[in-house]
Enzyme design. Structure first.
Site, PDB file in Angstrom:
ATOM      1  N   LYS A 228       0.696  -1.068   0.075  1.00 56.11           N
ATOM      2  CA  LYS A 228      -0.142  -0.086  -0.143  1.00 56.11           C
ATOM      3  C   LYS A 228       1.471   1.353  -0.093  1.00 56.11           C
ATOM      4  O   LYS A 228       2.375   0.711   0.645  1.00 56.11           O
ATOM      5  CB  LYS A 228      -0.644   0.032   0.691  1.00 56.11           C
ATOM      6  CG  LYS A 228      -1.967  -1.247   1.445  1.00 56.11           C
ATOM      7  CD  LYS A 228      -2.813  -0.939   2.128  1.00 56.11           C
ATOM      8  CE  LYS A 228      -3.504  -1.804   3.018  1.00 56.11           C
ATOM      9  NZ  LYS A 228      -4.786  -1.506   2.051  1.00 56.11           N
TER      10      LYS A 228
ATOM     11  N   ASP B 193      -3.112  -7.509  -1.621  1.00 57.42           N
ATOM     12  CA  ASP B 193      -3.685  -6.459  -0.518  1.00 57.42           C
ATOM     13  C   ASP B 193      -5.485  -7.156  -1.191  1.00 57.42           C
ATOM     14  O   ASP B 193      -5.579  -6.487   0.007  1.00 57.42           O
ATOM     15  CB  ASP B 193      -3.491  -5.605  -1.279  1.00 57.42           C
ATOM     16  CG  ASP B 193      -3.370  -3.905  -0.178  1.00 57.42           C
ATOM     17  OD1 ASP B 193      -3.905  -4.795   0.842  1.00 57.42           O
ATOM     18  OD2 ASP B 193      -3.807  -3.642  -0.615  1.00 57.42           O
TER      19      ASP B 193
ATOM     20  N   ARG C 279     -10.401 -11.644   1.486  1.00 56.64           N
ATOM     21  CA  ARG C 279     -11.567 -12.886   1.573  1.00 56.64           C
ATOM     22  C   ARG C 279      -9.964 -13.769   1.730  1.00 56.64           C
ATOM     23  O   ARG C 279     -10.695 -15.284   1.857  1.00 56.64           O
ATOM     24  CB  ARG C 279     -11.301 -12.340   0.622  1.00 56.64           C
ATOM     25  CG  ARG C 279     -10.265 -12.154  -1.104  1.00 56.64           C
ATOM     26  CD  ARG C 279     -10.768 -11.557  -2.028  1.00 56.64           C
ATOM     27  NE  ARG C 279     -10.834  -9.842  -1.982  1.00 56.64           N
ATOM     28  CZ  ARG C 279     -10.918  -9.461  -3.053  1.00 56.64           C
ATOM     29  NH1 ARG C 279     -11.366  -9.562  -3.964  1.00 56.64           N
ATOM     30  NH2 ARG C 279     -11.146  -8.053  -2.239  1.00 56.64           N
TER      31      ARG C 279
HETATM   32  N1  BES Z   1      -8.190  -4.375   4.399  1.00 59.93           N
HETATM   33  C1  BES Z   1      -8.286  -3.267   3.339  1.00 59.93           C
HETATM   34  C2  BES Z   1      -9.559  -2.724   3.473  1.00 59.93           C
HETATM   35  C3  BES Z   1      -9.865  -1.752   3.197  1.00 59.93           C
HETATM   36  C4  BES Z   1      -8.687  -0.530   2.665  1.00 59.93           C
HETATM   37  C5  BES Z   1     -10.206  -0.776   4.394  1.00 59.93           C
HETATM   38  C6  BES Z   1      -9.388   1.145   3.249  1.00 59.93           C
HETATM   39  C7  BES Z   1     -10.407   0.393   4.534  1.00 59.93           C
HETATM   40  C8  BES Z   1      -9.698   1.568   3.891  1.00 59.93           C
HETATM   41  C9  BES Z   1      -7.975  -4.557   2.240  1.00 59.93           C
HETATM   42  O1  BES Z   1      -7.272  -5.488   2.984  1.00 59.93           O
HETATM   43  C10 BES Z   1      -7.782  -4.360   0.782  1.00 59.93           C
HETATM   44  O2  BES Z   1      -6.606  -3.937   0.995  1.00 59.93           O
HETATM   45  N2  BES Z   1      -8.599  -4.991  -0.054  1.00 59.93           N
HETATM   46  C11 BES Z   1      -8.394  -4.015  -1.334  1.00 59.93           C
HETATM   47  C12 BES Z   1      -9.159  -5.133  -2.340  1.00 59.93           C
HETATM   48  C13 BES Z   1      -8.257  -4.258  -3.831  1.00 59.93           C
HETATM   49  C14 BES Z   1      -7.180  -5.377  -3.582  1.00 59.93           C
HETATM   50  C15 BES Z   1      -9.185  -5.618  -4.596  1.00 59.93           C
HETATM   51  C16 BES Z   1      -9.132  -2.604  -1.398  1.00 59.93           C
HETATM   52  O3  BES Z   1     -10.282  -1.942  -1.187  1.00 59.93           O
HETATM   53  O4  BES Z   1      -8.231  -2.021  -2.115  1.00 59.93           O
HETATM   54 ZN    ZN Z   2      -7.283  -5.743   5.210  1.00 60.83          ZN
HETATM   55 MN    MN Z   3      -5.580  -5.475   2.111  1.00 57.87          MN
END
Ligand code: BES
Ligand code: ZN
Ligand code: MN
Length: 479
Positions: A263, A333, A337
């Site tokens: 990230k 990331d 899931r």
């Molecule tokens: N924990 C994050 C989701 C998240 C991001 C929650 C920002 C709250 C604030 C999750 O693990 C994640 O990174 N999801 C990605 C999925 C994508 C790679 C398909 C996302 O939401 O960017």
């Molecule tokens: Zn996450």
């Molecule tokens: Mn993530």
């Protein structure tokens, strides 16, 4: 913070010894002959107290009264939301002063929902996280007396409200702890500490047991971290063994760096909140332990860190899940899931009446619904309706989202049974579609709390959501 329920009217409220007396005034308020009523009438006549919820007026050392401060707080039509607003404003107006003991007086008998929302609002307005501060808070609210016209009529609602607050505060505590103070092992310790309640038991599985179960997907997420993973299994047994349990599954990523699909740096600290789903499960069990309802509940928490490393899982890697399905990890990331799918398969062994997973799963859900409502996905209309209703009744809102099969199109993979990501569009739904492939054997719902589990900015911190929603749902599931 200790809550106490008492029978008293406005006249008696004047003799209640406290630092602050908050009087909740709805539009239907009828002044009596007592002193508070006189003050209210005068203030209203002079136009110094607007009727809108959230408006309040403070009086210092009112003559002849036992309180140091009197706060007249308008609550509009006294809906749950307006009561919350009124209490939040009243408590905020006296915060950071020398306030240890407060009393709150309801002019008329509150509805159960109203009473609950007031107790939750007091907790919300006065909560402070202190665990990682070197000095204790100088002054905080220690005792809250709730004065109602007839306390025996409010006893059940009051008990539920106090237990709900204990659950919310427990969830906040664990969600707020930074990742070095809330490792998978420490989370497991928190779960174990809940076995102090007679009906709660807990087992914790480590890397060896999880490998034996074939949870290759969960293991893949954990493999970049030095912290060993933990799979936490909580049982609340309030009914006969023959009664099918509800299973709650909480995403327990104690820190989500994104892994190799790392990230960006801004706000990455907030990914310590990525175990808010797990914290909400702990909070629910904390409340169940106190309330002892006649139901059975299982809590599952797959807990690990998601970090980049020489051993970390790489984009393109294919792993085998406990269900036997293989997954191509295109983006490390999208790890939530990957840990939840194995927990969903594990849930099958309990022959559950329903399974609800709770996860800070997608930034896309935050974009879709903001911080107001959690995303609700369900394979079962009845379960969806019950969760939606529980959200409304507890002022912990959610909103149902679709699960059309067409949304699963993008999850196709040339190298595995399924990919862990689809395109950017509809990201909250495609994540839910991924989970659904592992939830075919029971009624299933998924709460995406990415937007609701914590607040950023100056008031950065966990909200304790959706503990109130889940508890309300579970307590209604005895019927
Ligand atoms: N924990 C994050 C989701 C998240 C991001 C929650 C920002 C709250 C604030 C999750 O693990 C994640 O990174 N999801 C990605 C999925 C994508 C790679 C398909 C996302 O939401 O960017
Ligand atoms: Zn996450
Ligand atoms: Mn993530």
């Amino acid at each position: 913070m200790i809550f106490q329920l008492k029978t008293f009217d406005l006249a008696a409220a004047a003799t209640e010894k406290c630092d602050v007396l908050i009087v909740l005034l709805s539009a239907s308020f009828k002044p009596g002959k007592d002193q508070v009523s006189q003050l209210v009438s005068q203030a209203q006549k002079a136009g110094d107290l607007e009727a809108k919820a959230g408006k309040c007026l403070q009086i210092y050392r009112p003559a002849g009264m036992a309180c140091s401060r009197l706060v007249l707080a308008s609550v509009g039509e006294a809906s749950a939301a307006e009561l919350r607003q009124g209490v939040a404003a009243a408590v905020a107006s006296v915060k950071s002063k020398n306030v240890k003991r407060i009393a709150i007086c309801f002019g008329a008998r509150p509805a159960d929902e109203g009473l609950r929302s007031v107790v939750v609002a007091v907790s919300d307005a006065s909560y402070v996280f202190t665990t990682t501060k070197s000095k204790p808070e100088p002054s905080h609210i220690e005792r809250v007396v709730l004065g109602v016209p007839d306390s025996s009529a409010c006893k059940t609602a009051f008990g539920q409200a106090v237990a709900t607050v204990a659950g919310i505060e427990y969830a906040k505590e664990w969600a707020n702890r930074p990742a070095n103070h809330a490792t998978p092992t420490l989370l497991a310790g928190a779960a174990k500490s809940l076995t102090r309640f007679a009906n709660v038991s807990c087992q914790v599985l480590g890397p060896k047991e999880v490998a034996r179960l074939g949870m290759g997907s969960f293991m893949a997420v954990a493999q970049g971290s030095q912290e060993p993973l933990r799979f936490i299994v909580l049982h609340y047994a309030g009914a006969a063994k023959t009664v099918a349990p509800t299973v709650l599954i909480g995403k327990g990523i104690t820190f989500d760096s994104g892994g190799i699909s790392i990230k960006p740096a801004p706000e990455m600290d907030e990914m310590k909140f990525d175990m808010s789903g797990a914290a909400s499960v702990l909070g629910v069990f904390r409340a169940l332990g106190e309330l002892k309802p006649a139901i059975n509940v299982v809590g599952l928490i797959p807990a690990c860190e998601n970090l980049p490393d020489g051993r970390a899982v790489k984009p393109g890697d294919v792993v085998s899940t406990m269900s036997g399905q293989t997954v191509e990890i295109l983006n490390t990331d999208a790890e939530g899931r990957l840990v939840l799918c194995d927990a969903l398969t594990y849930a099958e062994r309990f022959k559950p009446r329903a399974v609800v997973d709770i996860a800070t799963l997608t930034g896309a859900c935050m974009i879709a619904l903001g911080g107001v409502r959690s995303g609700l996905f369900a394979s079962d209309d009845q379960l969806a309706a019950a969760l939606q209703a529980a959200g409304e009744a507890s002022s912990d809102l959610c909103w149902r989202m679709p699960l059309d099969e067409d949304y699963a199109e993008g999850l196709k993979s040339n190298f595995a049974d399924i990919a862990n990501v689809a395109g950017r569009a509809g990201g909250a739904v495609t994540a839910a579609k991924f989970l659904q492939k592992f939830a075919g054997k029971f009624p299933w719902a998924h709460l995406d709390i990415a937007g609701t589990a914590w607040k950023g900015g100056a008031s950065k911190g966990a909200t304790g959501r959706p503990v109130a929603l889940l508890l309300h749902y579970l307590l209604g599931s005895t019927r």
